[in-house]
Design an enzyme around this catalytic site. Structure first.
Site, short mmCIF file in Angstrom:
data_model
loop_
_atom_site.label_atom_id
_atom_site.label_comp_id
_atom_site.label_asym_id
_atom_site.label_seq_id
_atom_site.Cartn_x
_atom_site.Cartn_y
_atom_site.Cartn_z
N ARG A 63 39.97 -26.80 -8.92
CA ARG A 63 39.24 -28.06 -8.76
C ARG A 63 39.46 -28.94 -9.98
O ARG A 63 39.33 -28.49 -11.10
CB ARG A 63 37.75 -27.77 -8.58
CG ARG A 63 36.82 -28.97 -8.71
CD ARG A 63 36.86 -29.84 -7.46
NE ARG A 63 36.15 -31.09 -7.63
CZ ARG A 63 34.88 -31.30 -7.32
NH1 ARG A 63 34.15 -30.31 -6.83
NH2 ARG A 63 34.33 -32.48 -7.47
N ARG B 250 39.74 -32.91 -3.17
CA ARG B 250 39.48 -31.71 -3.97
C ARG B 250 39.85 -30.45 -3.21
O ARG B 250 39.74 -30.41 -1.99
CB ARG B 250 38.03 -31.65 -4.39
CG ARG B 250 37.10 -31.59 -3.19
CD ARG B 250 35.74 -32.09 -3.46
NE ARG B 250 35.80 -33.48 -3.80
CZ ARG B 250 34.75 -34.23 -4.00
NH1 ARG B 250 33.56 -33.74 -3.89
NH2 ARG B 250 34.87 -35.49 -4.29
N ASP C 165 34.68 -27.91 -3.35
CA ASP C 165 33.44 -28.44 -3.90
C ASP C 165 32.31 -27.54 -3.41
O ASP C 165 32.23 -27.26 -2.22
CB ASP C 165 33.21 -29.88 -3.42
CG ASP C 165 31.97 -30.50 -4.01
OD1 ASP C 165 31.71 -30.31 -5.21
OD2 ASP C 165 31.24 -31.19 -3.27
N ASP D 47 28.14 -27.20 -3.75
CA ASP D 47 26.88 -27.79 -4.22
C ASP D 47 25.72 -26.91 -3.82
O ASP D 47 25.69 -26.36 -2.71
CB ASP D 47 26.66 -29.18 -3.60
CG ASP D 47 27.64 -30.22 -4.10
OD1 ASP D 47 28.00 -30.17 -5.28
OD2 ASP D 47 28.04 -31.08 -3.30
#
Length: 136
Positions: A83, A92, A95, A97
């Site tokens: 990344r 990307r 990712d 989160d």
């Protein structure tokens, strides 16, 4: 142990493969158990439109890691997937989160939980709703 939800997204280097490999790594995180994985969700890129479409999902985990340690684990997985963080909302490889960490609310320089843009993102909401619908 705390129930947490993580969102995963990728639009580079075979996104479905990136997501599957990341899920395998999450399942091996210390003091963490993978509980459920939502189906993959495909969508156009948000923010910078001139990039490939995204593959996304949400996973439900049970962990005794602190929010900060969980966040660090997620960043480490992203780094292993090469990344690059130079331009916000750019393409990307991966990712990850933290959407929710139990019912805790956290606001630090590095971490905001619940994730502040959950309600703006169908690619997060739909897989999240799916996981929440299969709860017993």
């Amino acid at each position: 142990m705390i129930i947490c939800y993580l969102s995963l997204g990728s639009n580079l280097q075979t996104p479905q493969r990136q997501i599957c490999l990341a899920i395998q790594t999450i399942s091996k995180m210390p003091r963490t158990h993978l509980i459920a994985v939502a189906p993959l969700y495909f969508n156009p890129a948000v923010g910078r439109k001139a990039q490939p479409p995204f593959c996304n999902t949400v996973v439900k985990i049970l962990t005794s890691l602190s929010p900060e340690n969980l966040h660090q684990q997620c960043l480490t997985i992203e780094q292993k997937h090469q990344r690059i963080r130079k331009i916000r909302w750019n393409a990307r490889t991966l990712d990850i989160d933290i959407l929710y960490y139990g019912d805790r609310k956290i606001q630090t320089h590095a971490l905001t939980i619940p994730h502040p843009r959950i309600l703006e993102r169908p690619f997060v909401l739909e897989p999240l709703k799916y996981l929440q619908s299969i709860q017993s």
